[in-house]
Write an enzyme that holds these catalytic residues in place. Structure first.
Site, short mmCIF file in Angstrom:
data_model
loop_
_atom_site.label_atom_id
_atom_site.label_comp_id
_atom_site.label_asym_id
_atom_site.label_seq_id
_atom_site.Cartn_x
_atom_site.Cartn_y
_atom_site.Cartn_z
NE ARG A 174 -0.92 -33.61 44.65
CZ ARG A 174 0.15 -32.88 44.93
NH1 ARG A 174 0.55 -31.94 44.07
NH2 ARG A 174 0.85 -33.08 46.03
CB SER A 205 -1.05 -23.55 47.09
OG SER A 205 -0.08 -22.62 46.67
CG HIS A 256 -1.64 -26.49 43.49
ND1 HIS A 256 -0.51 -27.03 42.93
CD2 HIS A 256 -1.19 -25.50 44.30
CE1 HIS A 256 0.57 -26.41 43.37
NE2 HIS A 256 0.19 -25.47 44.22
#
Length: 215
Positions: free
Chosen positions: A44, A21, A47
């Site tokens: 993040r 990812s 994500h």
């Protein structure tokens, strides 16, 4: 078309899924002006949200990441505006430094005072938490909490170590972030209406991971 064809993921290993990812995020995000430490937060957040526009809209005070790491490593608490933020933050990493996540939105005294003053619980919870000097405030849901914290900071009644101000919504969310940008204390926010508890969680988790990796 065969609707019964079984889809097989490339991998079912959590670490491999995360690494893949992150590779996709780096490739699709392209060039950016974030520092390596800031980019770990951006990565993040994307994500957690699958939203590149949101990721690109993040804004960092120059001292934000450093201040957040220092707060966690010093055992300062993380103050969440709602339970959704609290439950998403990695407790084991905070435990290593004597830190914890606190949320006051459902405290009986907060609910009673909010009813008495005919105001939001988020505002009263923020006032209660403002006594925690050096804490990280993680606000992902309530613009009123962020606006109240900004007011308290301006009046010298609150001294956060870091403000993660990313509330989502159509009423005062973007405006509260605009006000946060005017403060000369460490903050992480984003431009516009987007945000939310997952964004606040991803931001704090990215910082706590960097704090852990400094050992």
């Amino acid at each position: 078309m065969d609707f019964h064809t079984e889809f097989k993921p490339l991998t079912v290993q959590p670490q491999e899924i995360e690494e893949k990812s992150f590779e996709i995020i780096t490739e699709e995000l392209g060039a950016h002006d974030y520092t390596p430490e800031q980019y770990k937060v951006v990565q993040r957040v994307i994500h957690a949200s699958a939203d590149f526009e949101l990721g690109r809209s993040l804004v960092f005070h120059p001292d934000a990441v450093r201040a957040g790491i220092e707060a966690i490593r010093s055992g300062k608490p993380v103050i969440a505006d709602v339970q959704m933020v609290q439950v998403g933050i990695s407790k084991p990493r905070l435990d290593k430094f004597g830190s914890e996540v606190r949320v006051h939105i459902s405290d009986p005294d907060v609910m009673q005072e909010a009813k008495r003053l005919n105001t939001t619980r988020a505002i009263i919870a923020t006032r209660k938490a403002s006594q925690e000097d050096g804490a990280i405030f993680a606000i992902g849901n309530a613009p009123t909490a962020l606006l109240e914290l900004i007011r308290l900071v301006k009046e010298g009644q609150a001294r956060p170590g870091l403000i993660v101000g990313v509330p989502v919504g159509f009423v005062s969310a973007a405006e509260s972030k605009d006000e946060l940008l005017k403060l000369d204390i460490p903050f992480i926010t984003n431009i516009g209406r987007k945000g939310g508890s997952p964004v606040a969680v991803a931001t704090v988790n990215a910082i706590s991971l960097m704090a852990e990796q400094q050992e």
